[in-house]
Design an enzyme around this catalytic site. Structure first.
Site, PDB file in Angstrom:
ATOM      1  N   MET A 171       0.843  -1.184   0.000  1.00  0.00           N
ATOM      2  CA  MET A 171       0.000   0.000   0.000  1.00  0.00           C
ATOM      3  C   MET A 171       0.882   1.240   0.000  1.00  0.00           C
ATOM      4  O   MET A 171       1.995   1.214   0.496  1.00  0.00           O
ATOM      5  CB  MET A 171      -0.913  -0.002   1.217  1.00  0.00           C
ATOM      6  CG  MET A 171      -1.798  -1.222   1.291  1.00  0.00           C
ATOM      7  SD  MET A 171      -3.156  -1.205   0.115  1.00  0.00           S
ATOM      8  CE  MET A 171      -4.341  -0.230   1.019  1.00  0.00           C
ATOM      9  N   CYS A 172       0.366   2.330  -0.506  1.00  0.00           N
ATOM     10  CA  CYS A 172       1.137   3.552  -0.672  1.00  0.00           C
ATOM     11  C   CYS A 172       0.274   4.745  -0.279  1.00  0.00           C
ATOM     12  O   CYS A 172      -0.868   4.604   0.143  1.00  0.00           O
ATOM     13  CB  CYS A 172       1.597   3.699  -2.117  1.00  0.00           C
ATOM     14  SG  CYS A 172       2.338   2.204  -2.818  1.00  0.00           S
TER      15      CYS A 172
END
Length: 269
Positions: free
Chosen positions: A1-2
């Site tokens: 995830m970012c």
């Protein structure tokens, strides 16, 4: 995830987005507030921008270092002036390497692309089916091993198949294919996407099985009165609006926000 960030509006110094706000993207790299599956975004970052006064292909700066640990960021962000940017900080999905080829934004011709999300057990589930849907050119352009770059390849394939297609329709087609595969293989996916041609931001917030990652938009703020922003987490206090689940949207330079039906666009309605 970012954590993602998009900006469209009058030309500004990039540090006013990346570095200066209380919860700027650099702060989100080490102290995210709404990251649900990791503690940090320490596996690299990327800045993508269009030149403020010249019509040309966008530029990118990417690094596998955490944003807070790159000595070039402050000077670059003070120097760069842009009216359109896509930037991100990365938390790598387990099994996907910390390598420059896996750092976003991805760029081709006049397009920039970022993705926040995942395809669960990507290598064992959708990697091969996605590659089979790609054009030879898009397949050959993949340099890394992330699910994000394969979604990018699918988008490039949709654009190449019909040169007159809009970004909105191409993204809807891509996401519909992705959701169909997720259902066929019973594989959870999440796809918060931002893509730009320098004149507009087109994006999505969606997931197949669970809640989609956080994503907000803001326009006409005191800090950026003639601009529109998209961010995984608000950069500062203001009237940020969360995108609804399963959203497909377009943001244009007059701060207009347009929402689309994913199925209608994908089916040509």
């Amino acid at each position: 995830m970012c954590r993602l960030l998009g900006y469209l509006g009058p030309a500004i110094a990039l540090d006013s987005l990346i570095l200066q706000p209380p919860h700027a993207l650099r702060v989100q790299s080490y102290a995210p507030r709404e990251l649900e599956v990791a503690l940090l975004n320490a596996d690299g970052f990327g800045l993508g921008w269009y030149h403020a006064t010249e019509s040309q292909a966008p530029f990118t700066y990417r690094n596998v270092l955490p944003m807070w640990n790159d000595p070039n960021v402050d000077a670059l962000c003070r120097y760069i002036t842009t009216g359109c940017t896509l930037s991100y900080v990365r938390s790598a999905t387990p099994g996907q390497g910390v390598d420059i080829s896996n750092c976003q934004p991805f760029q081709a011709d006049d397009l920039l692309f970022t993705h926040n999300g995942y395809i669960k057990q990507f290598r064992e589930t959708l990697q091969r089916p996605l590659r089979q849907l790609m054009s030879d050119r898009a397949y050959a352009a993949i340099h890394g091993n992330t699910d994000s770059e394969h979604i990018w390849g699918l988008l490039l394939t949709a654009l190449a198949a019909d040169p007159g297609i809009s970004l909105e329709v191409a993204l809807a087609t891509t996401l519909q294919q992705l959701l169909t595969l997720a259902q066929q293989y019973d594989t959870p996916i999440a796809a918060n996407v931002l893509v730009s041609d320098g004149h507009k931001l087109v994006g999505s917030r969606l997931a197949s099985h669970d809640r989609a990652p956080s994503l907000y938009w803001l326009k006409g703020s005191a800090q950026f009165p003639q601009a529109i922003l998209v961010a995984s987490e608000p950069l500062f206090e203001g009237p940020w609006v969360a995108f609804e689940e399963h959203s497909l949207f377009t943001l244009v330079t007059d701060c207009d926000v347009q929402f689309h039906s994913l199925s209608a666009l994908a089916n040509g309605d």
